[in-house]
Write a protein that holds these residues in place. Structure first.
Motif, short mmCIF file in Angstrom:
data_model
loop_
_atom_site.label_atom_id
_atom_site.label_comp_id
_atom_site.label_asym_id
_atom_site.label_seq_id
_atom_site.Cartn_x
_atom_site.Cartn_y
_atom_site.Cartn_z
N ILE A 44 36.41 37.84 36.58
CA ILE A 44 37.12 39.11 36.75
C ILE A 44 37.46 39.35 38.21
O ILE A 44 38.58 39.75 38.54
CB ILE A 44 36.27 40.27 36.16
CG1 ILE A 44 36.19 40.13 34.64
CG2 ILE A 44 36.87 41.62 36.56
CD1 ILE A 44 35.14 41.02 34.00
N ILE A 45 36.52 39.09 39.10
CA ILE A 45 36.78 39.25 40.53
C ILE A 45 37.90 38.31 40.98
O ILE A 45 38.81 38.72 41.71
CB ILE A 45 35.50 39.03 41.34
CG1 ILE A 45 34.52 40.17 41.09
CG2 ILE A 45 35.82 38.89 42.84
CD1 ILE A 45 33.13 39.93 41.63
N LYS A 46 37.85 37.08 40.52
CA LYS A 46 38.90 36.11 40.85
C LYS A 46 40.27 36.60 40.38
O LYS A 46 41.25 36.54 41.12
CB LYS A 46 38.57 34.76 40.21
CG LYS A 46 39.59 33.69 40.46
CD LYS A 46 39.21 32.42 39.73
CE LYS A 46 40.37 31.44 39.73
NZ LYS A 46 40.12 30.30 38.85
N ASP A 47 40.32 37.10 39.15
CA ASP A 47 41.58 37.61 38.61
C ASP A 47 42.10 38.81 39.41
O ASP A 47 43.30 38.95 39.62
CB ASP A 47 41.41 38.00 37.13
CG ASP A 47 41.26 36.81 36.22
OD1 ASP A 47 41.54 35.66 36.67
OD2 ASP A 47 40.85 37.00 35.06
N MET A 48 41.18 39.67 39.86
CA MET A 48 41.60 40.83 40.66
C MET A 48 42.27 40.39 41.96
O MET A 48 43.29 40.95 42.37
CB MET A 48 40.40 41.72 40.98
CG MET A 48 39.92 42.55 39.82
SD MET A 48 41.15 43.75 39.27
CE MET A 48 41.32 44.77 40.73
N TRP A 49 41.74 39.37 42.61
CA TRP A 49 42.30 38.93 43.88
C TRP A 49 43.58 38.13 43.69
O TRP A 49 44.36 37.98 44.63
CB TRP A 49 41.28 38.10 44.66
CG TRP A 49 40.23 38.97 45.26
CD1 TRP A 49 38.93 39.10 44.85
CD2 TRP A 49 40.38 39.88 46.36
NE1 TRP A 49 38.28 40.01 45.63
CE2 TRP A 49 39.15 40.52 46.58
CE3 TRP A 49 41.46 40.20 47.18
CZ2 TRP A 49 38.96 41.46 47.57
CZ3 TRP A 49 41.26 41.15 48.18
CH2 TRP A 49 40.02 41.76 48.36
N ASN A 50 43.80 37.64 42.47
CA ASN A 50 45.02 36.87 42.21
C ASN A 50 46.18 37.72 41.72
O ASN A 50 47.25 37.19 41.43
CB ASN A 50 44.73 35.76 41.20
CG ASN A 50 43.91 34.64 41.82
OD1 ASN A 50 43.99 34.40 43.01
ND2 ASN A 50 43.11 34.00 41.02
N LEU A 51 46.01 39.03 41.66
CA LEU A 51 47.10 39.90 41.21
C LEU A 51 48.10 40.13 42.32
O LEU A 51 47.85 40.16 43.45
CB LEU A 51 46.56 41.24 40.72
CG LEU A 51 45.85 41.21 39.39
CD1 LEU A 51 45.35 42.61 39.05
CD2 LEU A 51 46.75 40.72 38.29
#
Length: 66
Positions: free
Chosen positions: A59-66
């Motif tokens: 989830i953290i990875k996905d947040m930074w990839n937005l």
């Protein structure tokens, strides 16, 4: 954990829309993300915490990839 406990764990996580795939005691995917976790080396509560940590990282990875 034993294989019966892992099967129960898979069912519980499915309630929360988290799909876990495994071969024997080896978890191979969590929500279509590759994983290599030997469930036989963990107690059930430890495995729950580890899978939650895995999801948190995704989830953290996905947040930074937005």
């Amino acid at each position: 954990m034993n294989e019966n406990e892992l099967k129960k764990l898979v069912l519980v996580f499915a309630k929360y829309n988290i799909k876990i795939e495994h071969t024997g005691l080896m978890i191979t995917q969590i929500n279509q993300q590759a994983a290599t976790l030997d469930a036989g080396t963990y107690m059930p509560d430890q495995m729950v915490e580890l899978i939650c940590k895995f999801m948190q990282t995704q989830i953290i990875k996905d947040m930074w990839n937005l």
